[in-house]
Design an enzyme around this catalytic site. Sequence first.
Site, PDB file in Angstrom:
ATOM      1  N   LYS A   1     -64.840 -74.417  46.968  1.00 15.23           N
ATOM      2  CA  LYS A   1     -65.562 -73.870  45.592  1.00 15.23           C
ATOM      3  C   LYS A   1     -66.547 -75.154  45.214  1.00 15.23           C
ATOM      4  O   LYS A   1     -67.879 -74.906  45.075  1.00 15.23           O
ATOM      5  CB  LYS A   1     -64.735 -73.443  44.409  1.00 15.23           C
ATOM      6  CG  LYS A   1     -63.936 -72.163  44.722  1.00 15.23           C
ATOM      7  CD  LYS A   1     -63.329 -71.727  43.601  1.00 15.23           C
ATOM      8  CE  LYS A   1     -62.200 -70.594  43.965  1.00 15.23           C
ATOM      9  NZ  LYS A   1     -63.034 -69.589  44.024  1.00 15.23           N
TER      10      LYS A   1
ATOM     11  N   GLU B   1     -65.789 -33.006  11.665  1.00 13.11           N
ATOM     12  CA  GLU B   1     -65.143 -32.434  10.625  1.00 13.11           C
ATOM     13  C   GLU B   1     -66.107 -32.231   9.382  1.00 13.11           C
ATOM     14  O   GLU B   1     -66.154 -31.069   8.732  1.00 13.11           O
ATOM     15  CB  GLU B   1     -63.871 -32.910  10.116  1.00 13.11           C
ATOM     16  CG  GLU B   1     -62.704 -33.208  11.418  1.00 13.11           C
ATOM     17  CD  GLU B   1     -61.377 -33.629  10.893  1.00 13.11           C
ATOM     18  OE1 GLU B   1     -61.483 -34.929  10.834  1.00 13.11           O
ATOM     19  OE2 GLU B   1     -60.440 -33.113  11.075  1.00 13.11           O
TER      20      GLU B   1
ATOM     21  N   SER C   1     -59.180 -67.781  39.827  1.00 17.98           N
ATOM     22  CA  SER C   1     -58.242 -67.236  38.560  1.00 17.98           C
ATOM     23  C   SER C   1     -57.285 -68.360  38.271  1.00 17.98           C
ATOM     24  O   SER C   1     -56.700 -67.951  37.377  1.00 17.98           O
ATOM     25  CB  SER C   1     -57.369 -66.423  39.724  1.00 17.98           C
ATOM     26  OG  SER C   1     -56.723 -66.772  40.853  1.00 17.98           O
TER      27      SER C   1
ATOM     28  N   MET D   1     -62.467 -59.136  46.509  1.00 17.44           N
ATOM     29  CA  MET D   1     -63.127 -59.483  45.326  1.00 17.44           C
ATOM     30  C   MET D   1     -64.514 -59.413  45.344  1.00 17.44           C
ATOM     31  O   MET D   1     -65.240 -58.573  44.398  1.00 17.44           O
ATOM     32  CB  MET D   1     -62.652 -60.987  44.705  1.00 17.44           C
ATOM     33  CG  MET D   1     -61.069 -60.903  44.426  1.00 17.44           C
ATOM     34  SD  MET D   1     -60.601 -59.658  43.147  1.00 17.44           S
ATOM     35  CE  MET D   1     -61.383 -60.204  41.604  1.00 17.44           C
TER      36      MET D   1
ATOM     37  N   GLU E   1     -59.533 -38.319  18.403  1.00 18.25           N
ATOM     38  CA  GLU E   1     -58.623 -38.806  17.395  1.00 18.25           C
ATOM     39  C   GLU E   1     -57.158 -38.892  18.154  1.00 18.25           C
ATOM     40  O   GLU E   1     -56.633 -39.869  18.032  1.00 18.25           O
ATOM     41  CB  GLU E   1     -58.102 -37.757  16.320  1.00 18.25           C
ATOM     42  CG  GLU E   1     -59.109 -37.936  15.067  1.00 18.25           C
ATOM     43  CD  GLU E   1     -60.192 -36.928  15.274  1.00 18.25           C
ATOM     44  OE1 GLU E   1     -60.607 -36.465  16.303  1.00 18.25           O
ATOM     45  OE2 GLU E   1     -60.599 -36.545  14.233  1.00 18.25           O
TER      46      GLU E   1
ATOM     47  N   ALA F   1     -63.863 -41.193  10.488  1.00 17.72           N
ATOM     48  CA  ALA F   1     -63.302 -41.808   9.334  1.00 17.72           C
ATOM     49  C   ALA F   1     -63.360 -43.363   9.545  1.00 17.72           C
ATOM     50  O   ALA F   1     -63.405 -43.678  10.757  1.00 17.72           O
ATOM     51  CB  ALA F   1     -61.696 -41.407   9.111  1.00 17.72           C
TER      52      ALA F   1
ATOM     53  N   ASP G   1     -72.415 -64.129  52.828  1.00 20.32           N
ATOM     54  CA  ASP G   1     -71.040 -64.759  53.242  1.00 20.32           C
ATOM     55  C   ASP G   1     -71.572 -65.063  54.829  1.00 20.32           C
ATOM     56  O   ASP G   1     -72.156 -64.561  55.484  1.00 20.32           O
ATOM     57  CB  ASP G   1     -70.016 -63.696  53.603  1.00 20.32           C
ATOM     58  CG  ASP G   1     -68.583 -64.265  53.736  1.00 20.32           C
ATOM     59  OD1 ASP G   1     -67.652 -63.787  53.174  1.00 20.32           O
ATOM     60  OD2 ASP G   1     -68.557 -65.098  55.048  1.00 20.32           O
TER      61      ASP G   1
ATOM     62  N   GLY H   1     -63.959 -37.303  11.794  1.00 19.80           N
ATOM     63  CA  GLY H   1     -64.161 -36.856  10.779  1.00 19.80           C
ATOM     64  C   GLY H   1     -65.757 -36.649  10.603  1.00 19.80           C
ATOM     65  O   GLY H   1     -65.943 -35.794   9.723  1.00 19.80           O
TER      66      GLY H   1
ATOM     67  N   VAL I   1     -65.302 -66.861  46.613  1.00 20.17           N
ATOM     68  CA  VAL I   1     -64.784 -67.579  47.805  1.00 20.17           C
ATOM     69  C   VAL I   1     -63.307 -67.972  47.782  1.00 20.17           C
ATOM     70  O   VAL I   1     -62.811 -67.786  46.618  1.00 20.17           O
ATOM     71  CB  VAL I   1     -65.619 -68.648  48.325  1.00 20.17           C
ATOM     72  CG1 VAL I   1     -67.190 -68.321  48.517  1.00 20.17           C
ATOM     73  CG2 VAL I   1     -65.600 -69.791  47.442  1.00 20.17           C
TER      74      VAL I   1
ATOM     75  N   ASN J   1     -52.985 -65.232  33.236  1.00 25.51           N
ATOM     76  CA  ASN J   1     -52.138 -65.758  34.333  1.00 25.51           C
ATOM     77  C   ASN J   1     -51.224 -66.852  33.853  1.00 25.51           C
ATOM     78  O   ASN J   1     -49.897 -66.990  34.417  1.00 25.51           O
ATOM     79  CB  ASN J   1     -52.854 -66.255  35.496  1.00 25.51           C
ATOM     80  CG  ASN J   1     -53.520 -65.124  36.250  1.00 25.51           C
ATOM     81  OD1 ASN J   1     -53.136 -64.015  36.187  1.00 25.51           O
ATOM     82  ND2 ASN J   1     -54.416 -65.361  37.290  1.00 25.51           N
TER      83      ASN J   1
HETATM   84  N1  T1G Z   1     -64.199 -46.884  11.820  1.00 26.43           N
HETATM   85  C1  T1G Z   1     -64.205 -48.581  11.464  1.00 26.43           C
HETATM   86  N2  T1G Z   1     -65.054 -48.803  12.407  1.00 26.43           N
HETATM   87  C2  T1G Z   1     -65.620 -48.489  13.263  1.00 26.43           C
HETATM   88  C3  T1G Z   1     -65.478 -47.105  14.007  1.00 26.43           C
HETATM   89  C4  T1G Z   1     -64.489 -46.297  12.986  1.00 26.43           C
HETATM   90  N3  T1G Z   1     -64.389 -45.069  13.098  1.00 26.43           N
HETATM   91  N4  T1G Z   1     -66.273 -46.846  14.926  1.00 26.43           N
HETATM   92  C5  T1G Z   1     -66.983 -48.020  15.224  1.00 26.43           C
HETATM   93  N5  T1G Z   1     -66.486 -49.008  14.549  1.00 26.43           N
HETATM   94  C6  T1G Z   1     -66.907 -50.397  14.462  1.00 26.43           C
HETATM   95  C7  T1G Z   1     -66.657 -51.187  15.666  1.00 26.43           C
HETATM   96  O1  T1G Z   1     -65.194 -51.521  15.416  1.00 26.43           O
HETATM   97  C8  T1G Z   1     -67.491 -52.121  16.007  1.00 26.43           C
HETATM   98  O2  T1G Z   1     -67.443 -53.215  14.704  1.00 26.43           O
HETATM   99  C9  T1G Z   1     -68.859 -51.318  15.430  1.00 26.43           C
HETATM  100  O3  T1G Z   1     -68.422 -50.247  14.597  1.00 26.43           O
HETATM  101  C10 T1G Z   1     -69.709 -50.869  16.459  1.00 26.43           C
HETATM  102  O4  T1G Z   1     -68.715 -50.142  17.084  1.00 26.43           O
HETATM  103  C11 T1G Z   1     -60.266 -38.091   9.888  1.00 26.43           C
HETATM  104  C12 T1G Z   1     -58.779 -39.335  11.689  1.00 26.43           C
HETATM  105  C13 T1G Z   1     -68.980 -44.450  17.605  1.00 26.43           C
HETATM  106  C14 T1G Z   1     -69.101 -44.497  20.136  1.00 26.43           C
HETATM  107  O5  T1G Z   1     -62.637 -42.777  17.383  1.00 26.43           O
HETATM  108  O6  T1G Z   1     -66.213 -44.496  19.566  1.00 26.43           O
HETATM  109  O7  T1G Z   1     -62.158 -39.837  12.326  1.00 26.43           O
HETATM  110  O8  T1G Z   1     -67.075 -55.052  16.198  1.00 26.43           O
HETATM  111  O9  T1G Z   1     -69.207 -51.621  19.392  1.00 26.43           O
HETATM  112  O10 T1G Z   1     -70.681 -49.207  21.535  1.00 26.43           O
HETATM  113  O11 T1G Z   1     -59.756 -36.650  11.291  1.00 26.43           O
HETATM  114  O12 T1G Z   1     -67.819 -47.049  18.210  1.00 26.43           O
HETATM  115  O13 T1G Z   1     -69.195 -54.692  14.928  1.00 26.43           O
HETATM  116  O14 T1G Z   1     -67.297 -55.298  13.478  1.00 26.43           O
HETATM  117  O15 T1G Z   1     -67.839 -49.140  19.390  1.00 26.43           O
HETATM  118  O16 T1G Z   1     -72.270 -48.149  19.828  1.00 26.43           O
HETATM  119  C15 T1G Z   1     -62.687 -40.915  15.126  1.00 26.43           C
HETATM  120  C16 T1G Z   1     -64.683 -44.578  17.127  1.00 26.43           C
HETATM  121  C17 T1G Z   1     -62.068 -42.070  14.136  1.00 26.43           C
HETATM  122  C18 T1G Z   1     -64.889 -43.051  17.007  1.00 26.43           C
HETATM  123  C19 T1G Z   1     -70.041 -46.573  18.935  1.00 26.43           C
HETATM  124  N6  T1G Z   1     -63.706 -41.768  15.702  1.00 26.43           N
HETATM  125  N7  T1G Z   1     -65.904 -45.397  17.446  1.00 26.43           N
HETATM  126  O17 T1G Z   1     -70.048 -47.230  20.064  1.00 26.43           O
HETATM  127  O18 T1G Z   1     -70.604 -49.592  19.003  1.00 26.43           O
HETATM  128  S1  T1G Z   1     -60.443 -41.227  13.344  1.00 26.43           S
HETATM  129  C20 T1G Z   1     -63.691 -42.340  16.651  1.00 26.43           C
HETATM  130  C21 T1G Z   1     -66.366 -45.264  18.864  1.00 26.43           C
HETATM  131  C22 T1G Z   1     -61.116 -39.941  12.384  1.00 26.43           C
HETATM  132  C23 T1G Z   1     -60.453 -37.873  11.113  1.00 26.43           C
HETATM  133  C24 T1G Z   1     -60.033 -38.962  12.204  1.00 26.43           C
HETATM  134  C25 T1G Z   1     -67.731 -46.183  18.877  1.00 26.43           C
HETATM  135  C26 T1G Z   1     -69.296 -45.325  18.895  1.00 26.43           C
HETATM  136  P1  T1G Z   1     -67.844 -54.739  14.949  1.00 26.43           P
HETATM  137  P2  T1G Z   1     -69.094 -50.169  18.950  1.00 26.43           P
HETATM  138  P3  T1G Z   1     -71.038 -48.487  20.206  1.00 26.43           P
END
Ligand code: T1G
Length: 712
Positions: free
Chosen positions: A390, A111, A412, A307, A131, A69, A326, A108, A383, A483
Site C-alpha cells: 500500500k 394520514e 480494513s 473488493m 410506519e 409525525a 491493475d 402522518g 490492493v 473489526n
Molecule cells: N421525524 C423526525 N425527524 C425526521 C423525520 C421524522 N418523521 N423524518 C426525517 N427527519 C429528520 C432526519 O432525522 C434528519 O435530521 C432530517 O430530518 C433530514 O432527514 C402517526 C406514526 C422524508 C424521505 O418514516 O424517510 O408518521 O440529521 O436526511 O434524505 O401514523 O427523512 O438533519 O438532524 O432523511 O431528504 C413516518 C421518515 C413517521 C419518514 C427525507 N415517516 N423520513 O429524506 O432527509 S411515523 C417516516 C424519511 C408516523 C403516523 C406515524 C426521510 C425523507 P438531521 P433525511 P432526506
Amino acid sequence: MASEAPAPSLVGSRTEDGVAVLTIANPPVNALAQPVRAALLAAVLAAEADPAIRALLIIGSGKQFVAGADIREFDAPPRVPLLNDVLLKVEAATKPVIAVLNGTALGGGLELALACHYRCASGAATLGLPEVKLGLLPGAGGTQRLPRLVGAAAALELMLGGVPIAATRARDLGIVDRLLGGSDALAGGLAYARELVAAKAAPRRLRDERVAADGLEPGFFAARRLEAVRALPGLLAPGYIVECVEAAVQQPFEAALALSRRRFEECRESVASRSLRHLFFAERPSSGASAGALVVKQVAVIGAGTMGAGIAISLATSGHAVVLIDPSEAAVAAGAERIAATIEAAVAKGRLASAAGAEAIARVTTAATLEAAAGADLVIEAVFESMAVKREVFATLDRVCGPSVVLATNTSTLDVDEIASATRRPGAVVGMHFFSPANIMRLVEIVRGRASTPAVMATALAVARRMGKLGIVVGNGFGFVGNRMLYAYGRENQLMLLEGATPAAIDAALKSFGMAMGPNAVGDLAGLDIGYRVRRERKDRPTDPRYYRVADLLVEAGRLGQKNGRGAYRYEPGSREPLPDPAVEALILAEAARLGIVRREVAAEEIVARCTFALINEGARLLEEGIALSAADVDAIWCNGYGFPRLRGGPMFYAGSIGLAAVLAGIEGFRRTHGPDWTPAGLLAELAAGGLSFEDWDRRRSATAAGQGVVR
Ligand code: T1G
C-alpha cells in the site's frame, strides 16, 4: 395534559379568493411535532369560524408535503393535541379541505391528506405509509381511511410493504383526485380549490364511507395476517395492521379507530420499535457532514480483485466514471467481466433499468498502470492487505495525481497514518473501509487520519452517500470500530470452542439471539486465512496462548472455510450448508488437552452474554478513546456491517434495553472467571453507576457539541 400554545409561523395562514391557505413550515421535513399540530388545529378552527372563508387548502413548505409525525416524540408519552384528534377536526370541517401534495407525503403526512376532503398532487409527489419500517402502524387513522379509499387488499399492500408510491399510481388507486401539471403546486392547488368551490363541492369524509370488501375471499384476513407476521418476524405491527383493516371492514369507524390507537401504543412501546426508531436516527447522515466536499466525477479504483470490482460497481451505478487499474492483465479482465456480469444480473432481476445498466457498464474503463489515475478526482486503493504494497502504491499516486486529488485506502485494519506518510499530502489521505461484497453492503467506515482535512472527510462522506452507502466517520485505530469489536466477539467464540462449545452450538445460540450468521459460519464464509494473516500483521498481538488458537490450527491444517470446502465446518461440493466435522471436534479436543483446559457444557445464555458483552465493552472503550464518535455510530456499524439484529437496535442500544448495571455485573463476573480481558470499560462503569444508557451519553455529547458549534 396541557397543550403548548402554537408556535408562530409553523403553519402559515393567508387567504386567496376566500380560500384559507395553510402552509406547514417545520423544516427540514415538516414533521408534525406537537407545536405544529397545535398550530394546524388553531388555523383550521379559525378558518372554519371565518365566514369569509369558503374552503381550506393545506400544503407543505419546501420539497416535502409532510414526512410524518415527529419520530423523536415517540419515546415519551403522547402530548396533546394528538394527531389523531387534529385529523378528526380537519375531517369534521364543514367547508371543503383540500390537501395539496407538493412533495413527500409519508406516514402522518399521508394520514393528514386522507383526513382532508380532496387531494391533489404535483407529479413529483410520493406518498406512503412506512410506519411498519419503524415497527409501528399508521396511528392517526390511516388503517381506517385508506381501506375506505382503495379497498382492503391495496391498503394492506401499502401499509405492510411500507414502500412509497408515485403520484400517478396514487391517482390510479383513487388516493389523489387530481394530478397537477406545471411546477407551481400552490397555484395548481388553488385553481383546483376554486373549481371545487364553484361547483359547491361538499366535504367528502372517508369516515362516512364503507370499505369495499365484497370481493375478498373467505379467510382473506387470517391468511394475510399469517403471511404478514411471517414476513416480518419479531414485530407486532404487521399482525396489528391486518387486524385494524379487518376491523375497518367489520366495525364502526369509531370503534375500529380506537382499536388502532390502542395497537399503535403497544407497538410504540415495544423494544423492537424503539430499536428501529433508534437506528432510523443513527443511520441518518449527520447534518453538515458533506459541507465543503470536493466535486468528484471520475474515480480511479486500484486493484481489480473482489473488493475493487465491488467498489467499481457501486461507483458506476451511482453515476461516477470509473477507471479500474491493475497491473495484471488477467485480473483487470476478470474484474471488468465481474462488473459487467453483476450489473447485467441486476438488470435481469429488475433491480436496475436496462438503460441504466448499460450506462453504468459504459462508465467503467480499465488500465494497467497507476499513471491512468492522473485524471481522477478521487482514488480508492483496494490492493493486497500489506503495508509495504500500500505504501508503494500511495507513493506512486502522490507523484501521479494532481494536488487536489483525494487518496482513499480501503484497508480494513492497517494504519491509515502510516499509509499517508508514504505521500507528501497526508491531508488528502483518508480511509474508506468498504465491507464485502462492496456493491451490496451499505456500510463504509470513513477513517479520519491524523492529517485528513475537513474537505477530504466531507468528500469521502459525500461520495459514500451518493453511492447509496452509509458512511460513518471513525478514528484510525487497529480495526477501526467494527473489526476492533469483532476481534473481542471472536475472542470469546474461540475460547468457548476450547472450553466445550461446538461451532454449531455457538452459531445456533447467536442466531437465535438474532445475529444474521454465527461467528464460525461467518469465518468460513470470509475465509479463515484472512484473519490468520491479519493476526500476524498485528503489532500488539495478545500473548495468551489460547488467543484465536482454534482458528490458527484450522488454517494450518489447510481448512480455509467455504473456499476449499473445509473450515470450522465441512461443506459438500457445491453446497454452502455448514456441516459439523468430527475432524474439527478432534482438533479442538486435542488442543484443549494440550492447553490443560478442562472442558464443560457451555449454555446458550453464556454464549450470548459473552459474545454480546464483549461487543458492548469494546464499544465503550472505543467511545472513551474517541475512535467511535457516538454509541449510535457503533450501533449503525454493527447492524449494517456485521448482521447485529436490527430489532435490538445495535450492541449499545441493546445494552440500554437490558440495563447497563446488568451488563456491568455480567462483565465483572466474566472478569473473575476469565481474566483481565474482561476489565470493564470506565465509561460503562460510570454510566451504569449513574443509571444511564449510552443513548444518554450521546445526548449529553450532542448537547455539548451543539453548544460549541461543532459539526460531527
Ligand atoms: N421525524 C423526525 N425527524 C425526521 C423525520 C421524522 N418523521 N423524518 C426525517 N427527519 C429528520 C432526519 O432525522 C434528519 O435530521 C432530517 O430530518 C433530514 O432527514 C402517526 C406514526 C422524508 C424521505 O418514516 O424517510 O408518521 O440529521 O436526511 O434524505 O401514523 O427523512 O438533519 O438532524 O432523511 O431528504 C413516518 C421518515 C413517521 C419518514 C427525507 N415517516 N423520513 O429524506 O432527509 S411515523 C417516516 C424519511 C408516523 C403516523 C406515524 C426521510 C425523507 P438531521 P433525511 P432526506
